[in-house]
Enzyme design. Structure first.
Site, short mmCIF file in Angstrom:
data_model
loop_
_atom_site.label_atom_id
_atom_site.label_comp_id
_atom_site.label_asym_id
_atom_site.label_seq_id
_atom_site.Cartn_x
_atom_site.Cartn_y
_atom_site.Cartn_z
N ASP A 67 1.16 -0.81 -0.06
CA ASP A 67 0.46 -0.12 0.16
C ASP A 67 0.91 1.50 0.01
O ASP A 67 2.24 1.35 0.29
CB ASP A 67 -1.10 0.13 1.07
N ASN A 136 -7.71 -1.97 13.89
CA ASN A 136 -9.29 -2.93 14.13
C ASN A 136 -9.20 -3.69 12.84
O ASN A 136 -10.72 -4.48 12.13
CB ASN A 136 -9.93 -1.49 12.61
N HIS A 138 -7.12 -4.09 10.66
CA HIS A 138 -7.00 -4.24 8.58
C HIS A 138 -6.03 -4.94 8.39
O HIS A 138 -4.25 -4.65 9.38
CB HIS A 138 -6.92 -2.72 8.61
N GLU A 143 -9.55 -1.74 4.58
CA GLU A 143 -10.44 -1.43 6.15
C GLU A 143 -11.78 -2.25 6.45
O GLU A 143 -12.16 -2.82 5.80
CB GLU A 143 -10.52 -0.10 6.41
#
Ligand code: GLP
Length: 250
Positions: A67, A136, A138, A143
């Site tokens: 990313d 979280n 990810h 996400e």
């Protein structure tokens, strides 16, 4: 899934680096899927030491990163291209032309995602994909969402990710709001997935990902369907899994 449980970050990094090193030795022209974040830094330091010692040869290695932040050029010290250059590529005998990170400054981010996805298809599945995990759940910048997204795509970062990553910027409002990320398609196509996790902040996400339901609300939970996952963590990060009765070694 194989779970390697270690006492601390250094031991986790060493154990995970050994898996990556074994891949490089077994197949010197491997395609390595690489990740950023604080979790893999120790692993990269071990690989650099292996290269300097003459044990690891990166000359025929190709890399694909997960990313990049939208809007940050590779010269920005918080861009993931900069991270990779400084934490690995500048210190090993890799051909920089064979290192691939999505561009954060392409004029058309959607077109850049399509270019990157075509590149991933052309290179074929990564021999090993390294992943950290967000608090979280990810992976890359996939996400929590109501569906899984397979190809490389532009993503709006969640408030919790912006807050978690603000520690690297002068303030939270300097964290880019969008990113380009490999989707779960290329991650799941990788022949092997190596996940590195450390510290109590990750314990809930690790438990949700590997001992909870498979759901796009916890993107890493899709890895339960991958046939070859190695999860390397320290006790603090793996505690929830151990409580949930998942078998661990190390
Ligand atoms: C970022 C990256 C992820 C990384 C995550 C966790 O959001 N896009 O690839 O896994 O941070 O980072 P850390 O290892 O610093 O906790």
């Amino acid at each position: 899934m194989r779970v390697i449980c270690t006492n601390n970050y250094e031991a986790m990094s060493r154990a995970a680096a050994a898996v990556m090193a074994a891949q490089i030795i077994a197949k010197p022209d491997s395609v390595l899927g690489l990740a950023t974040g604080s979790s893999p830094i120790g692993l990269y330091q071990d690989l650099i030491a292996g290269c300097k010692a003459g044990d690891l040869d990166f000359s025929r290695i190709t890399t694909v990163n997960l990313d990049e932040y939208a809007g940050l050029p590779g010269t920005h010290d918080q861009s993931y291209r900069y991270f990779m250059d400084h934490n690995l590529f500048d210190h090993v005998n890799i051909d920089i032309a064979r290192t691939n990170v999505p561009s954060g400054v392409a004029p058309d981010p959607q077109a850049e995602c399509e270019r990157y996805e075509a590149l991933l298809r052309k290179l074929g599945p990564a021999d090993i994909q390294l992943l950290g995990m967000g608090r979280n759940g990810h992976i890359g910048f996939n996400e929590p969402d109501d569906h899984f997204t397979a190809p490389t795509h532009v993503v709006e970062l969640t408030a919790s990710t912006i807050e978690a990553n603000a520690r690297f910027f002068a303030s939270a409002d300097q964290v880019p709001k969008k990113a380009l990320t490999m989707g779960v398609g290329a991650i799941m196509r990788a022949k092997r997935v190596l996940v590195v996790v450390s510290g109590p902040d990750k314990a809930q996400a690790v438990r949700d990902a590997f001992a909870g339901p498979i759901t796009p609300q916890v993107p890493a939970s899709i890895l339960q369907l991958h046939p070859d996952v190695v999860l390397a963590g320290d006790k603090a990060a793996l505690e929830g899994l151990i409580e949930a009765g998942v078998s661990v070694c190390g």
